[in-house]
Design a protein around this motif. Sequence first.
Motif, mmCIF file in Angstrom:
data_model
loop_
_atom_site.group_PDB
_atom_site.id
_atom_site.type_symbol
_atom_site.label_atom_id
_atom_site.label_comp_id
_atom_site.label_asym_id
_atom_site.label_seq_id
_atom_site.Cartn_x
_atom_site.Cartn_y
_atom_site.Cartn_z
ATOM 1 N N LEU A 35 0.840 -1.206 0.000
ATOM 2 C CA LEU A 35 0.000 0.000 0.000
ATOM 3 C C LEU A 35 0.871 1.251 0.000
ATOM 4 C CD1 LEU A 35 -2.900 -0.787 2.499
ATOM 5 C CD2 LEU A 35 -2.970 -0.775 0.017
ATOM 6 N N LYS A 36 1.995 1.179 0.698
ATOM 7 C CA LYS A 36 2.891 2.340 0.725
ATOM 8 C C LYS A 36 3.432 2.627 -0.675
ATOM 9 C CE LYS A 36 7.042 4.280 2.803
ATOM 10 N NZ LYS A 36 7.878 4.403 1.598
ATOM 11 N N THR A 37 3.836 1.585 -1.401
ATOM 12 C CA THR A 37 4.352 1.826 -2.747
ATOM 13 C C THR A 37 3.250 2.402 -3.644
ATOM 14 O OG1 THR A 37 3.803 -0.386 -3.561
ATOM 15 C CG2 THR A 37 5.979 -0.102 -2.592
ATOM 16 N N LEU A 38 2.026 1.956 -3.402
ATOM 17 C CA LEU A 38 0.895 2.474 -4.176
ATOM 18 C C LEU A 38 0.742 3.978 -3.946
ATOM 19 C CD1 LEU A 38 -0.802 0.516 -5.840
ATOM 20 C CD2 LEU A 38 -2.553 0.621 -4.085
ATOM 21 N N GLN A 39 0.854 4.378 -2.667
ATOM 22 C CA GLN A 39 0.718 5.801 -2.354
ATOM 23 C C GLN A 39 1.921 6.586 -2.859
ATOM 24 O OE1 GLN A 39 -0.939 7.248 1.520
ATOM 25 N NE2 GLN A 39 1.014 8.300 1.681
ATOM 26 N N ASP A 40 3.120 6.001 -2.722
ATOM 27 C CA ASP A 40 4.336 6.690 -3.151
ATOM 28 C C ASP A 40 4.345 6.937 -4.654
ATOM 29 O OD1 ASP A 40 5.164 6.687 -0.608
ATOM 30 O OD2 ASP A 40 6.691 5.125 -0.815
#
Lengths: 321, 311
Positions: free
Chosen positions: A274-279
Amino acid sequence: MKQNQKLGKFLIYVTLIFMAVVSLLPLYWVFATSLQLPSYQNETMEEPINYVESTPPKLYPVGVNEYFHQWKMREAAEDAGNEAQAVYHDQKMDEVVTKTFEGFVILFERTKIMKWLLNSLYISIVTTVAIVLIDTMSGYVLAKKKFPGKMIIFWAIISTMMIPEQVTLVPTFMMVQKLQLFDTHWALIFPSLALAFGVFLMRQFLLAIPDELIEAAKIDGASEWKIFWTVIVPLAKPAMAVLSIFTFVLMWNSFLWPIIVLNDENLLTLPAGLKTLQDANLASFKLLMTGATVAAIPMIVFFLLFQRYFVKGLSMGGVKQ
Amino acid sequence: METNTSTTRKVNQSTTRNTKTKSLWKEIYKNRVAYLFLLPKLLFFVLFMLVPIVWAFILSFQEFNIMGSTWVGFDNYITAFQSKVFKVSLWNTFIYTVVTVPAFVITALVIASLVQPLGKMSQSFFRAAFYLPTVTSMVIIAMVWRWMYNYRFGIFNYIIGWFGFEPVNWLGQSDSALPALMIMSILIPPGAGIIIYLAAMNDIDQSLYEAARIDGASAFQRWLKITIPMLKPTTLYLVILSTIGSFQVFTQIIMMTGGGPGNATETIVHVIYKTAFRDFKFGLASAQSVILFFIIMIFAIFQYRTLRDHH
């Protein structure tokens, strides 16, 4: 007096329900936004509206309303015998459905979320099984056996319970690299097996088990291994359940360590993914909230199924918030 | 029978006392099964806990290099305390803790006190309702709060608009970013705290309340004079637990502000993370984490003492 008490109780319920609603609001907002209608235009609009990014914010998925609106319009058109109009509204109904669920389709087709979900599941289950087994084994001998060095070992393990995860972050990272575990799932599983809490929990629980049970099994000629499986494990089940829940939640929600030791997109866990998605900054907010929904639902189901053990674990000082 | 065997064993032991080490090895050999049961735990414990802890302290006195580390004495600690970012992060973490920990404990106490007199069914309903928002990962919570704080589309600016306030750039301004994170932390229900308080309240001896009621004490007086004092150990436990948790605040920071704007929301763990895994200064990061360790220790001991003495 009675009247007063009733009023008081009523006020308490109102206050509590209001607070519960407020506290559940963000979670509701995640689900509502994942189903919000993006860039949509119907016959009454001059230009498409993106309901995800509208001011004031739409508090519920607009698609529901719009679907029934189009349905009514279609019925009206059919009654008036206007074929073309009816077809138009029928298509709009389809469009509303497609756009409402488009986040899920995009997410599962274009990102690795299915892999992340399976990775999280795999890592959490393997770690839970391993921890429960080795901590029950060590908790058992630390509670019931006498041998040289027992107290030293026990206190060495217990005293690390107070040490925050961040203190060992760098050395554990270097250890993982030395053992060539970087960017593997073992890098998440192995260090978790060093945690002290389970040993503490299992030992405390097994101290209460009467020695006679073990002695009786011994007289029957059972081997140590057999005693462990036929006497200790069945008795330890309540504590094992608490430890399982604790470990599963810990691993499922773990975030800091996975983003450090995992690089490969295919290996990420859900929170790290999810973090990579937001980043990436490419994903729309609808897509991010869809990802959050996919990640939140398993844990919510898990909680509702095993609520009893969560409560027990918390009162035993287990599950962290 | 049993006493007989134990005396014979004692006699046996005393005859071999002159070879003490030999008997120790015998003891160890006799208990080999116990060690075998402990072996898997000890293996992981030593590799991934004991060695890393010792190593963390060693690293904090070294400058890390791939080619080989060099001893630098207290240089890393001096660098840490001279660094503006680290000092700011200490201050921010401190403020964050001072504001959010009392809020956490008081909210938990108030909600639990309101829920406890209700029936069993209501208790478990509200327990679930307040705990549910916290079972999901902080990553998810941070993602949605980031959106709720959005300047143009966020629900917060919409709500304060009802009361005639101008929209606020919550996470984008250095004076509102940290307060925004603290508001978020306060508004997330203290689910764990409520459950722990409820368990403790249900354990309080009911006869105490009966006696007080006969003496004519009001509900509020009973709460103040019986419930709260009886809950002291629980309160102590929750204060320590939430303080330690609050000193480790990280996920919200990296997901919502990245420590910015400027250094407005830098926290200790976020600085450690950046020092180690962005700048690869492992020695300095270790020194910072050892400092964090001592701060948490001091706070835990201090809180334990004061709350215990008041009792």
